[in-house]
Design a protein around this motif. Structure first.
Motif, PDB file in Angstrom:
ATOM      1  N   ASN A   1       3.844   0.064 -16.005  1.00 57.52           N
ATOM      2  CA  ASN A   1       5.260   0.202 -16.381  1.00 57.52           C
ATOM      3  C   ASN A   1       6.118   0.614 -15.189  1.00 57.52           C
ATOM      4  O   ASN A   1       7.233   0.109 -14.997  1.00 57.52           O
ATOM      5  N   LEU A   2       5.596   1.531 -14.361  1.00 60.43           N
ATOM      6  CA  LEU A   2       6.382   2.003 -13.219  1.00 60.43           C
ATOM      7  C   LEU A   2       6.548   0.903 -12.175  1.00 60.43           C
ATOM      8  O   LEU A   2       7.605   0.793 -11.547  1.00 60.43           O
ATOM      9  N   ALA A   3       5.527   0.091 -11.981  1.00 60.04           N
ATOM     10  CA  ALA A   3       5.656  -1.032 -11.050  1.00 60.04           C
ATOM     11  C   ALA A   3       6.755  -1.980 -11.508  1.00 60.04           C
ATOM     12  O   ALA A   3       7.567  -2.463 -10.704  1.00 60.04           O
ATOM     13  N   SER A   4       6.806  -2.227 -12.812  1.00 55.83           N
ATOM     14  CA  SER A   4       7.840  -3.113 -13.358  1.00 55.83           C
ATOM     15  C   SER A   4       9.230  -2.508 -13.184  1.00 55.83           C
ATOM     16  O   SER A   4      10.184  -3.201 -12.793  1.00 55.83           O
ATOM     17  N   ARG A   5       9.365  -1.211 -13.438  1.00 52.45           N
ATOM     18  CA  ARG A   5      10.664  -0.551 -13.296  1.00 52.45           C
ATOM     19  C   ARG A   5      11.090  -0.482 -11.826  1.00 52.45           C
ATOM     20  O   ARG A   5      12.277  -0.536 -11.509  1.00 52.45           O
ATOM     21  N   THR A   6      10.121  -0.352 -10.939  1.00 52.44           N
ATOM     22  CA  THR A   6      10.437  -0.350  -9.510  1.00 52.44           C
ATOM     23  C   THR A   6      11.011  -1.692  -9.092  1.00 52.44           C
ATOM     24  O   THR A   6      11.995  -1.758  -8.352  1.00 52.44           O
ATOM     25  N   GLU A   7      10.408  -2.759  -9.573  1.00 52.59           N
ATOM     26  CA  GLU A   7      10.939  -4.091  -9.265  1.00 52.59           C
ATOM     27  C   GLU A   7      12.368  -4.233  -9.777  1.00 52.59           C
ATOM     28  O   GLU A   7      13.236  -4.793  -9.091  1.00 52.59           O
ATOM     29  N   ALA A   8      12.629  -3.713 -10.978  1.00 48.98           N
ATOM     30  CA  ALA A   8      13.969  -3.846 -11.568  1.00 48.98           C
ATOM     31  C   ALA A   8      15.025  -3.166 -10.707  1.00 48.98           C
ATOM     32  O   ALA A   8      16.192  -3.583 -10.694  1.00 48.98           O
ATOM     33  N   LEU A   9      14.640  -2.121  -9.970  1.00 51.45           N
ATOM     34  CA  LEU A   9      15.601  -1.387  -9.143  1.00 51.45           C
ATOM     35  C   LEU A   9      15.961  -2.122  -7.855  1.00 51.45           C
ATOM     36  O   LEU A   9      16.912  -1.736  -7.168  1.00 51.45           O
ATOM     37  N   THR A  10      15.241  -3.177  -7.516  1.00 55.61           N
ATOM     38  CA  THR A  10      15.575  -3.922  -6.294  1.00 55.61           C
ATOM     39  C   THR A  10      16.972  -4.528  -6.386  1.00 55.61           C
ATOM     40  O   THR A  10      17.643  -4.697  -5.363  1.00 55.61           O
ATOM     41  N   THR A  11      17.410  -4.858  -7.586  1.00 56.32           N
ATOM     42  CA  THR A  11      18.753  -5.422  -7.759  1.00 56.32           C
ATOM     43  C   THR A  11      19.820  -4.387  -7.439  1.00 56.32           C
ATOM     44  O   THR A  11      20.810  -4.679  -6.755  1.00 56.32           O
ATOM     45  N   TYR A  12      19.631  -3.171  -7.925  1.00 53.51           N
ATOM     46  CA  TYR A  12      20.612  -2.098  -7.691  1.00 53.51           C
ATOM     47  C   TYR A  12      20.743  -1.778  -6.199  1.00 53.51           C
ATOM     48  O   TYR A  12      21.848  -1.651  -5.670  1.00 53.51           O
ATOM     49  N   TYR A  13      19.610  -1.651  -5.514  1.00 52.66           N
ATOM     50  CA  TYR A  13      19.653  -1.285  -4.096  1.00 52.66           C
ATOM     51  C   TYR A  13      19.865  -2.497  -3.184  1.00 52.66           C
ATOM     52  O   TYR A  13      20.078  -2.332  -1.991  1.00 52.66           O
ATOM     53  N   ARG A  14      19.784  -3.700  -3.751  1.00 50.88           N
ATOM     54  CA  ARG A  14      19.905  -4.950  -2.981  1.00 50.88           C
ATOM     55  C   ARG A  14      18.864  -4.993  -1.861  1.00 50.88           C
ATOM     56  O   ARG A  14      19.156  -5.363  -0.717  1.00 50.88           O
ATOM     57  N   ILE A  15      17.657  -4.618  -2.222  1.00 49.44           N
ATOM     58  CA  ILE A  15      16.513  -4.634  -1.320  1.00 49.44           C
ATOM     59  C   ILE A  15      15.436  -5.492  -1.977  1.00 49.44           C
ATOM     60  O   ILE A  15      15.096  -5.265  -3.141  1.00 49.44           O
ATOM     61  N   PRO A  16      14.868  -6.456  -1.285  1.00 52.58           N
ATOM     62  CA  PRO A  16      13.909  -7.342  -1.932  1.00 52.58           C
ATOM     63  C   PRO A  16      12.549  -6.724  -2.225  1.00 52.58           C
ATOM     64  O   PRO A  16      11.857  -7.172  -3.134  1.00 52.58           O
ATOM     65  N   LEU A  17      12.164  -5.670  -1.479  1.00 53.14           N
ATOM     66  CA  LEU A  17      10.820  -5.114  -1.639  1.00 53.14           C
ATOM     67  C   LEU A  17      10.872  -3.590  -1.618  1.00 53.14           C
ATOM     68  O   LEU A  17      11.239  -2.986  -0.602  1.00 53.14           O
ATOM     69  N   ILE A  18      10.512  -2.969  -2.742  1.00 46.50           N
ATOM     70  CA  ILE A  18      10.515  -1.514  -2.879  1.00 46.50           C
ATOM     71  C   ILE A  18       9.133  -1.056  -3.330  1.00 46.50           C
ATOM     72  O   ILE A  18       8.514  -1.664  -4.206  1.00 46.50           O
ATOM     73  N   ILE A  19       8.665   0.051  -2.745  1.00 49.73           N
ATOM     74  CA  ILE A  19       7.404   0.653  -3.152  1.00 49.73           C
ATOM     75  C   ILE A  19       7.653   2.091  -3.584  1.00 49.73           C
ATOM     76  O   ILE A  19       8.668   2.692  -3.226  1.00 49.73           O
ATOM     77  N   THR A  20       6.717   2.648  -4.337  1.00 45.42           N
ATOM     78  CA  THR A  20       6.823   4.038  -4.770  1.00 45.42           C
ATOM     79  C   THR A  20       6.122   4.953  -3.768  1.00 45.42           C
ATOM     80  O   THR A  20       5.401   4.497  -2.875  1.00 45.42           O
ATOM     81  N   ASP A  21       6.321   6.262  -3.958  1.00 46.09           N
ATOM     82  CA  ASP A  21       5.712   7.228  -3.052  1.00 46.09           C
ATOM     83  C   ASP A  21       4.192   7.176  -3.074  1.00 46.09           C
ATOM     84  O   ASP A  21       3.540   7.418  -2.056  1.00 46.09           O
ATOM     85  N   SER A  22       3.594   6.847  -4.228  1.00 42.35           N
ATOM     86  CA  SER A  22       2.132   6.777  -4.287  1.00 42.35           C
ATOM     87  C   SER A  22       1.603   5.638  -3.424  1.00 42.35           C
ATOM     88  O   SER A  22       0.553   5.764  -2.780  1.00 42.35           O
ATOM     89  N   THR A  23       2.322   4.522  -3.386  1.00 42.28           N
ATOM     90  CA  THR A  23       1.933   3.427  -2.496  1.00 42.28           C
ATOM     91  C   THR A  23       2.202   3.793  -1.050  1.00 42.28           C
ATOM     92  O   THR A  23       1.388   3.506  -0.157  1.00 42.28           O
ATOM     93  N   TYR A  24       3.325   4.457  -0.806  1.00 37.16           N
ATOM     94  CA  TYR A  24       3.659   4.877   0.561  1.00 37.16           C
ATOM     95  C   TYR A  24       2.558   5.748   1.158  1.00 37.16           C
ATOM     96  O   TYR A  24       2.191   5.581   2.332  1.00 37.16           O
ATOM     97  N   ARG A  25       2.028   6.669   0.372  1.00 36.01           N
ATOM     98  CA  ARG A  25       0.975   7.547   0.888  1.00 36.01           C
ATOM     99  C   ARG A  25      -0.266   6.763   1.305  1.00 36.01           C
ATOM    100  O   ARG A  25      -0.999   7.184   2.207  1.00 36.01           O
ATOM    101  N   GLU A  26      -0.497   5.627   0.662  1.00 29.18           N
ATOM    102  CA  GLU A  26      -1.663   4.814   0.979  1.00 29.18           C
ATOM    103  C   GLU A  26      -1.450   3.936   2.216  1.00 29.18           C
ATOM    104  O   GLU A  26      -2.419   3.524   2.857  1.00 29.18           O
ATOM    105  N   ILE A  27      -0.195   3.635   2.552  1.00 30.51           N
ATOM    106  CA  ILE A  27       0.061   2.669   3.635  1.00 30.51           C
ATOM    107  C   ILE A  27       0.740   3.284   4.854  1.00 30.51           C
ATOM    108  O   ILE A  27       0.974   2.590   5.846  1.00 30.51           O
ATOM    109  N   ARG A  28       1.066   4.584   4.806  1.00 29.78           N
ATOM    110  CA  ARG A  28       1.905   5.156   5.859  1.00 29.78           C
ATOM    111  C   ARG A  28       1.262   5.125   7.243  1.00 29.78           C
ATOM    112  O   ARG A  28       1.966   5.199   8.252  1.00 29.78           O
ATOM    113  N   ASP A  29      -0.056   5.006   7.314  1.00 31.08           N
ATOM    114  CA  ASP A  29      -0.730   4.920   8.613  1.00 31.08           C
ATOM    115  C   ASP A  29      -1.076   3.482   8.994  1.00 31.08           C
ATOM    116  O   ASP A  29      -1.817   3.251   9.955  1.00 31.08           O
TER     117      ASP A  29
END
Length: 267
Positions: free
Chosen positions: A125-153
């Motif tokens: 559900n959160l992945a789906s809601r994150t995608e929905a927010l791309t329209t508001y921010y006008r950004i094509p690709l958004i990730i959550t903090d949990s994904t960020y922690r996995e990819i930050r290095d």
């Protein structure tokens, strides 16, 4: 990973039934190839949306990194698709992608007549809601903090953009944009302005709205295309007119359109 074509309803109306099917088949074939190349699993097609899973049925150590790299390649594939469409005088397609990392329930779900392997749970559900927010921010690709922690290095370029209270969740989620997929001049602009943007964001969280406005304005002077900074300028001006309550923690809650203009600057 959730992907969704923006303004698809209008597009399908202009194409008609047969044209819509032909378009979707051409679009999906390109997107699916990318996901499979990064060892993802297509869970389902939901109209024009794609739900893909990395780490199920078999989990690997780099599931989140592969998911984000797949998302970046999906954008590149869409750019190539749009180049082909331009050769036939067809308008470009825009897409939003949301990526979230979390535990899911995976298994065969359905009835005796129809059964399918899928994943369900809050992370979906959160992945789906994150995608929905791309329209508001006008950004094509958004990730959550949990994904960020996995990819930050991993070396993938990111920028924190907001803390959001998502419907159905008690704790806010921090959102990051990925901009490594952008054109070289856009990457250079983001690299140049991100330190300033983070200073402004810090001032915003400390309720120092006047100082935040000054720094966000500096960001826009260097990069006029930074829509997120424009969002924060509107928020800061609204909060200077109508200060938030003492319990305000900088977390953004998406408001309904019917609410006041001061808050509507967020929506």
């Amino acid at each position: 990973v959730f992907t969704d074509i923006r303004e698809f309803t209008g597009l399908s109306e202009s194409l008609g039934p047969e044209g819509t099917i032909q378009f979707l088949n051409a679009y999906f074939s390109r997107m699916v190839d990318v996901i499979i190349r990064h060892e993802g699993t297509i869970d389902k097609f939901i109209g024009d949306a794609i739900m893909a899973v990395f780490g199920a049925p078999i989990s690997k150590n780099d599931d989140a990194v592969r998911a984000v790299r797949a998302a970046m390649d999906l954008i590149s594939a869409l750019e190539n698709f749009n180049a082909e469409r331009a050769n036939h005088a067809l308008p470009p397609i825009r897409m939003g992608i949301g990526v979230h990392t979390g535990e899911v329930i995976a298994g065969n779900i359905g009835t005796n007549e129809r059964m399918e392997y899928t994943v369900v749970g809050d992370a979906v559900n959160l992945a789906s809601r994150t995608e929905a927010l791309t329209t508001y921010y006008r950004i094509p690709l958004i990730i959550t903090d949990s994904t960020y922690r996995e990819i930050r290095d991993s070396g993938i370029r990111t920028r924190e953009i907001d803390s959001v209270q998502v419907k159905g969740r008690q704790r806010p989620v921090v959102l990051y944009e990925i901009y490594d997929h952008s054109a070289p001049e856009r990457i250079a602009a983001k690299d140049r302005t991100t330190p300033l943007f983070m200073q402004a964001l810090s001032r915003y969280k400390m309720r120092e709205f006047e100082q935040a406005i000054q720094i966000f304005s500096q960001v826009l002077a260097l990069d006029a295309a930074d829509h997120v900074s424009r969002i924060y300028l509107a928020r800061c001006k609204g909060y200077m007119l109508h200060p938030p309550g003492e319990d305000w923690d900088g977390v953004f809650t998406k408001r309904k359109r019917a609410q006041s203009a001061a808050v509507q600057s967020d929506a």
